[in-house]
Design a protein around this motif. Structure first.
Motif, PDB file in Angstrom:
ATOM      1  N   GLU A   1     -16.119   3.898  27.782  1.00 24.87           N
ATOM      2  CA  GLU A   1     -16.912   2.858  28.023  1.00 24.87           C
ATOM      3  C   GLU A   1     -17.898   3.927  27.127  1.00 24.87           C
ATOM      4  OE1 GLU A   1     -18.524  -0.529  30.371  1.00 24.87           O
ATOM      5  OE2 GLU A   1     -17.026   0.557  31.097  1.00 24.87           O
TER       6      GLU A   1
ATOM      7  N   ALA B   1     -21.988   3.301  27.830  1.00 24.37           N
ATOM      8  CA  ALA B   1     -22.570   2.969  28.719  1.00 24.37           C
ATOM      9  C   ALA B   1     -23.740   2.523  27.966  1.00 24.37           C
ATOM     10  CB  ALA B   1     -22.937   3.465  29.984  1.00 24.37           C
TER      11      ALA B   1
ATOM     12  N   LYS C   1     -21.494  -4.302  23.852  1.00 23.65           N
ATOM     13  CA  LYS C   1     -19.971  -3.648  24.698  1.00 23.65           C
ATOM     14  C   LYS C   1     -18.961  -2.436  23.587  1.00 23.65           C
ATOM     15  CE  LYS C   1     -19.812  -6.687  28.422  1.00 23.65           C
ATOM     16  NZ  LYS C   1     -21.161  -7.579  28.548  1.00 23.65           N
TER      17      LYS C   1
ATOM     18  N   THR D   1     -26.601  -7.900  21.059  1.00 18.91           N
ATOM     19  CA  THR D   1     -25.914  -8.315  23.303  1.00 18.91           C
ATOM     20  C   THR D   1     -25.505  -9.779  22.704  1.00 18.91           C
ATOM     21  OG1 THR D   1     -27.969  -7.537  24.262  1.00 18.91           O
ATOM     22  CG2 THR D   1     -27.468  -9.645  25.637  1.00 18.91           C
TER      23      THR D   1
ATOM     24  N   SER E   1     -22.234  -9.450  21.659  1.00 19.09           N
ATOM     25  CA  SER E   1     -20.664  -9.217  22.231  1.00 19.09           C
ATOM     26  C   SER E   1     -19.763  -9.482  22.867  1.00 19.09           C
ATOM     27  CB  SER E   1     -22.045  -7.721  23.286  1.00 19.09           C
ATOM     28  OG  SER E   1     -20.722  -7.359  24.343  1.00 19.09           O
TER      29      SER E   1
ATOM     30  N   ASN F   1     -17.664 -11.018  26.002  1.00 16.97           N
ATOM     31  CA  ASN F   1     -18.329 -11.870  27.370  1.00 16.97           C
ATOM     32  C   ASN F   1     -17.336 -10.470  28.274  1.00 16.97           C
ATOM     33  OD1 ASN F   1     -15.234 -11.822  28.460  1.00 16.97           O
ATOM     34  ND2 ASN F   1     -16.240 -14.232  27.375  1.00 16.97           N
ATOM     35  N   ASN F   2     -18.267 -10.297  30.022  1.00 19.41           N
ATOM     36  CA  ASN F   2     -17.408  -9.174  30.638  1.00 19.41           C
ATOM     37  C   ASN F   2     -15.825  -8.968  30.849  1.00 19.41           C
ATOM     38  OD1 ASN F   2     -19.722  -8.337  30.929  1.00 19.41           O
ATOM     39  ND2 ASN F   2     -20.160  -9.865  32.554  1.00 19.41           N
ATOM     40  N   GLU F   3     -15.349 -10.855  30.372  1.00 19.81           N
ATOM     41  CA  GLU F   3     -14.183 -11.209  31.552  1.00 19.81           C
ATOM     42  C   GLU F   3     -13.351 -10.182  30.054  1.00 19.81           C
ATOM     43  OE1 GLU F   3     -10.746 -15.015  32.377  1.00 19.81           O
ATOM     44  OE2 GLU F   3     -12.673 -14.875  31.392  1.00 19.81           O
ATOM     45  N   ASN F   4     -13.427 -11.038  28.834  1.00 23.51           N
ATOM     46  CA  ASN F   4     -12.659 -10.536  27.684  1.00 23.51           C
ATOM     47  C   ASN F   4     -12.425  -8.685  27.081  1.00 23.51           C
ATOM     48  OD1 ASN F   4     -11.697 -12.486  26.551  1.00 23.51           O
ATOM     49  ND2 ASN F   4     -13.105 -13.267  26.446  1.00 23.51           N
ATOM     50  N   PHE F   5     -13.743  -8.620  28.001  1.00 21.58           N
ATOM     51  CA  PHE F   5     -14.072  -6.828  27.513  1.00 21.58           C
ATOM     52  C   PHE F   5     -12.922  -5.901  28.813  1.00 21.58           C
ATOM     53  CE2 PHE F   5     -16.022  -2.877  27.997  1.00 21.58           C
ATOM     54  CZ  PHE F   5     -16.146  -2.592  26.545  1.00 21.58           C
ATOM     55  N   GLN F   6     -13.334  -6.591  29.796  1.00 26.59           N
ATOM     56  CA  GLN F   6     -12.605  -5.908  31.103  1.00 26.59           C
ATOM     57  C   GLN F   6     -10.984  -6.370  30.339  1.00 26.59           C
ATOM     58  OE1 GLN F   6     -13.287  -3.716  33.662  1.00 26.59           O
ATOM     59  NE2 GLN F   6     -10.983  -4.046  34.051  1.00 26.59           N
TER      60      GLN F   6
ATOM     61  N   LYS G   1      -9.855  -2.964  28.057  1.00 20.65           N
ATOM     62  CA  LYS G   1     -10.279  -1.903  28.270  1.00 20.65           C
ATOM     63  C   LYS G   1      -8.348  -1.879  29.133  1.00 20.65           C
ATOM     64  CE  LYS G   1     -13.557  -2.153  31.159  1.00 20.65           C
ATOM     65  NZ  LYS G   1     -14.852  -1.911  31.768  1.00 20.65           N
TER      66      LYS G   1
END
Length: 385
Positions: A259, A261, A266, A359, A362, A364-369, A372
């Motif tokens: 990932e 950083a 993202k 940004t 990018s 969002n956190n939910e979809n990026f998780q 992964k």
């Protein structure tokens, strides 16, 4: 944004593009033209030869690297470029990210690939690519021989990959790479086209040579799948940021997923020096899943074909100074390279405005998780196959 679905065992891996049967749709209107033809060779396709990445600068150029540079310089000397890109002003934007800004007066971001033909959705019809002899630098194709070879002059084949000059370059050696065999009326990335692009990077074997893919570029190129490539004197900004391991015991497996950083958009990095086809197959499958859910994404193929960056994107509707409204960043912008067509925009470009733009685009956190998790699932399945 559509939430990336969890994947079950019953779903197959690396499906072929459903439009592959329409591959005959890509034709060059000047079918009789002859250009240099570079053939990969079977030995290079399945072995680990030349898949070691870039360890440093070498003065020895590969055959295809020499060919590309010679052909591009020849076309530049003949006046095919709209301007001298080496004379365009470039600067590093102040800030931690070291984004690169370039001023090209009146720059036309619309690609110069010209097409003629029908525009309806009848798959029995097709568009034709209208090219002249000078625009095609050379072709790339498979060979029946074990090793690569160069034919000085050959007729353009419908299934050959075309290397075409970009008349509006952003850097030295800027070209289009068009995998003809997988081009149809629609633009879909699949395993075959991605493997061709990555193998070109491997064979060029030049650390300065970078290839990008933009899933949302179809509207500017007549729906023909394509990659872009050019040479950069220094690493791109995204290549300089730290990465975090994603895939399990990453030190002891042949395929590595990281990932990105400390970067505004993202992204993931896929790296594999020992099994080139495994890495390409995984990235192609992940992109296929993103395509199925209409998730825009960009790719950067770097490190002589042994490393691929993936940038999935949400929908960016925010207005940011110096950029268009409602458009996602281009592939070049995702990797940290920004072109401005007015001196005012160029002079006023700031790291803050670029960070806001990236940004906003990018995932969002939910979809990026979820992405992964999908990558790890697919990688594990491929490693066990």
């Amino acid at each position: 944004m559509v939430l990336i679905k969890q994947i079950g065992e019953q779903q197959s891996l690396v499906k072929q593009s459903p439009l592959l049967d329409y591959s005959k749709g890509l034709q060059v209107s000047n079918r009789g033209i002859s250009v240099p033809l570079y053939k990969f060779g079977h030995k290079n396709a399945n072995s680990n030869e030349n898949h070691g990445g870039c360890s440093g600068f070498t003065e020895e150029h590969s055959l295809i690297d020499t060919l590309l540079l010679a052909q591009w310089e020849d076309r530049a000397a003949k006046g095919l470029l709209s301007y001298d890109v080496t004379a365009c002003e470039t600067k590093i934007i102040c800030g931690r990210s070291k984004f690169i800004a370039q001023f090209i007066e009146g720059w036309n971001s619309k690609h110069s690939l010209r097409h003629v033909g029908v525009k309806d959705l009848d798959p029995s019809k097709y568009k034709m690519m209208n090219l002249n002899r000078e625009e095609v630098l050379f072709c790339v194709a498979e060979s029946e021989n074990m090793t690569y070879e160069l034919i000085s002059s050959a007729t353009v084949l419908s299934k050959a990959t075309l290397i075409i000059i970009n008349e509006n370059p952003i850097e030295y050696g800027h070209v289009f790479i068009i995998p003809s065999a997988v081009c149809g009326f629609h633009q879909l990335l699949d395993l075959n086209s991605l493997e061709v692009a990555a193998r070109i990077a491997v064979h060029v074997n030049n650390c300065f040579f970078q290839i990008v893919y933009d899933s949302s570029a179809a509207s500017t190129t007549g729906n023909y799948l394509h990659f872009e490539a050019c040479y950069f004197a220094n690493p791109l900004p995204v290549e300089m940021v730290p990465v975090i391991p994603v895939l399990g015991d990453w030190e002891n497996i042949e395929l590595k997923i990281f990932e990105i950083a400390s970067y505004p958009i993202k992204g993931l990095v896929f790296k594999c020096k020992e099994n080139f086809k495994l890495m390409v197959s995984l990235v192609a499958e992940v992109c296929s899943r993103l395509q199925d859910q209409d998730v825009p994404h960009k790719l950067l193929i770097t490190d002589c074909g042994t490393k691929i960056f993936l940038f999935p994107q949400g929908q960016n509707e925010a207005m940011v100074q110096g950029f268009k409204t409602g458009s996602n960043p281009s592939a070049w912008e995702c990797v940290g390279y920004f072109v401005f067509k007015t001196k005012l925009e160029f002079d006023q470009a700031t790291e803050e405005s670029i960070l806001k733009r990236l940004t906003a685009a990018s995932l969002n956190n939910e979809n990026f998780q979820a992405l992964k998790q999908l990558c790890c699932f697919l990688a594990s399945k491929m490693l066990l196959a």
